[in-house]
Design a protein around this motif. Structure first.
Motif, PDB file in Angstrom:
ATOM      1  N   PRO A  91      -1.772   4.427  19.004  1.00 62.80           N
ATOM      2  CA  PRO A  91      -0.767   3.944  18.054  1.00 62.80           C
ATOM      3  C   PRO A  91       0.327   3.117  18.716  1.00 62.80           C
ATOM      4  O   PRO A  91       0.816   2.145  18.143  1.00 62.80           O
ATOM      5  CB  PRO A  91      -0.199   5.236  17.460  1.00 62.80           C
ATOM      6  CG  PRO A  91      -1.304   6.231  17.590  1.00 62.80           C
ATOM      7  CD  PRO A  91      -1.985   5.885  18.878  1.00 62.80           C
ATOM      8  N   SER A  92       0.689   3.475  19.955  1.00 62.96           N
ATOM      9  CA  SER A  92       1.757   2.745  20.637  1.00 62.96           C
ATOM     10  C   SER A  92       1.365   1.298  20.923  1.00 62.96           C
ATOM     11  O   SER A  92       2.227   0.421  21.030  1.00 62.96           O
ATOM     12  CB  SER A  92       2.129   3.445  21.940  1.00 62.96           C
ATOM     13  OG  SER A  92       1.035   3.467  22.833  1.00 62.96           O
ATOM     14  N   GLU A 180       1.660   9.193  25.711  1.00 59.42           N
ATOM     15  CA  GLU A 180       2.391   9.874  24.641  1.00 59.42           C
ATOM     16  C   GLU A 180       1.461  10.812  23.873  1.00 59.42           C
ATOM     17  O   GLU A 180       0.254  10.580  23.790  1.00 59.42           O
ATOM     18  CB  GLU A 180       2.966   8.854  23.651  1.00 59.42           C
ATOM     19  CG  GLU A 180       4.014   7.917  24.206  1.00 59.42           C
ATOM     20  CD  GLU A 180       4.519   6.962  23.131  1.00 59.42           C
ATOM     21  OE1 GLU A 180       4.649   7.399  21.967  1.00 59.42           O
ATOM     22  OE2 GLU A 180       4.760   5.794  23.452  1.00 59.42           O
ATOM     23  N   ARG A 182       1.144  11.245  20.665  1.00 64.78           N
ATOM     24  CA  ARG A 182       0.461  10.603  19.542  1.00 64.78           C
ATOM     25  C   ARG A 182      -0.740   9.782  20.013  1.00 64.78           C
ATOM     26  O   ARG A 182      -1.767   9.714  19.331  1.00 64.78           O
ATOM     27  CB  ARG A 182       1.426   9.711  18.755  1.00 64.78           C
ATOM     28  CG  ARG A 182       2.089   8.611  19.577  1.00 64.78           C
ATOM     29  CD  ARG A 182       2.902   7.673  18.713  1.00 64.78           C
ATOM     30  NE  ARG A 182       3.605   6.657  19.519  1.00 64.78           N
ATOM     31  CZ  ARG A 182       4.145   5.559  19.002  1.00 64.78           C
ATOM     32  NH1 ARG A 182       4.075   5.344  17.688  1.00 64.78           N
ATOM     33  NH2 ARG A 182       4.757   4.694  19.790  1.00 64.78           N
ATOM     34  N   ASP A 183      -0.633   9.165  21.187  1.00 63.46           N
ATOM     35  CA  ASP A 183      -1.747   8.394  21.726  1.00 63.46           C
ATOM     36  C   ASP A 183      -2.894   9.306  22.138  1.00 63.46           C
ATOM     37  O   ASP A 183      -4.068   8.994  21.927  1.00 63.46           O
ATOM     38  CB  ASP A 183      -1.288   7.565  22.923  1.00 63.46           C
ATOM     39  CG  ASP A 183      -0.437   6.372  22.518  1.00 63.46           C
ATOM     40  OD1 ASP A 183      -0.460   5.998  21.330  1.00 63.46           O
ATOM     41  OD2 ASP A 183       0.266   5.833  23.392  1.00 63.46           O
ATOM     42  N   LEU A 185      -3.586  12.332  20.928  1.00 63.56           N
ATOM     43  CA  LEU A 185      -4.211  12.865  19.714  1.00 63.56           C
ATOM     44  C   LEU A 185      -5.137  11.827  19.083  1.00 63.56           C
ATOM     45  O   LEU A 185      -6.264  12.133  18.687  1.00 63.56           O
ATOM     46  CB  LEU A 185      -3.129  13.286  18.719  1.00 63.56           C
ATOM     47  CG  LEU A 185      -2.329  14.541  19.080  1.00 63.56           C
ATOM     48  CD1 LEU A 185      -1.115  14.673  18.170  1.00 63.56           C
ATOM     49  CD2 LEU A 185      -3.211  15.783  18.964  1.00 63.56           C
ATOM     50  N   SER A 186      -4.646  10.602  18.990  1.00 65.12           N
ATOM     51  CA  SER A 186      -5.441   9.537  18.393  1.00 65.12           C
ATOM     52  C   SER A 186      -6.696   9.261  19.210  1.00 65.12           C
ATOM     53  O   SER A 186      -7.786   9.062  18.662  1.00 65.12           O
ATOM     54  CB  SER A 186      -4.600   8.263  18.278  1.00 65.12           C
ATOM     55  OG  SER A 186      -5.375   7.196  17.760  1.00 65.12           O
TER      56      SER A 186
END
Length: 212
Positions: A91-92, A180, A182-183, A185-186
């Motif tokens: 996402p980043s 990160e 979120r990264d 997890l994605s």
């Protein structure tokens, strides 16, 4: 092996577990003809010796067992899950555009001293144990007694045992631990979605291990 701190694996049991799950190792030896690599299924006894003991066998026609001497230093490499990582899965990347492709993987390196075990009792016991281990999950496991005794005797004479006293073990699990949450997890979900189930799950599992 270069191991950044966030990819290091200090847990010996985690390294032993990966070897049990991926027992086909690469035996690397420095022979008179130069560096030599052989792909061999190994048996690990982790509680034997300071860092464990590896046992395996090679074909008698394989010159490696004659090219090394007892006590020679060797290395064995075990490779677990691996996968290409696209920056588009982070996402980043879509927010800052500062990501590049990479490759994630799990590897374990063992250094040790080799010993040649050219005796029938050693290879028979080792082959029997390897067979029981790798046949255990099958509906009707094959066992050595399923074949004629004279045939098994002939096959055992065609192999030579090797034993490695492990002097050092290191592991590197590169699972995007430096990115990160979120990264990570994605990435785990993206890998699973494209069929890299084991690597995707390993990525997600590493998140919990980092938090712990």
């Amino acid at each position: 092996m270069y191991i950044p701190a966030h990819f290091a694996v200090p847990d010996a049991e985690a390294l032993h577990r990966m070897i049990r799950e991926h027992p086909l190792g690469i035996l690397i030896a420095n022979t008179p003809g130069g560096l030599d690599a052989n792909h061999i299924p190994f048996e690990l006894t982790p509680d034997e010796g300071e860092h464990g003991t590896l046992r395996a066998h090679v074909a008698r026609s394989n010159p490696v067992w004659q090219e090394v001497k007892d006590g020679d230093e060797v290395m064995v490499v075990f490779r677990g899950e691996e996968a290409y990582v696209s920056p588009t899965w982070f996402p980043s990347k879509h927010e800052f555009h500062k990501q590049v492709p990479t490759w994630n993987y799990k590897v374990v390196h063992l250094h040790g001293k080799i010993r040649i075990r050219d005796d029938e009792r050693f290879v028979r016991g080792m082959v029997a144990r390897l067979t029981r281990t790798h046949e255990a999950s099958l509906p009707k496991p094959w066992k050595m007694s399923d074949a004629p005794a004279d045939y098994i005797d002939t096959m055992l004479k065609a192999i030579v045992g090797i034993e490695i006293e492990v002097t050092r073990i290191t592991g590197k699990f590169k699972l995007s631990q430096n990115r990160e949450l979120r990264d990570r997890l994605s990435l785990g979900e993206a890998l699973k979605a494209q069929g890299d189930i084991a690597m995707g799950q390993a990525t997600l599992d590493a998140i919990g291990e980092t938090k712990a």
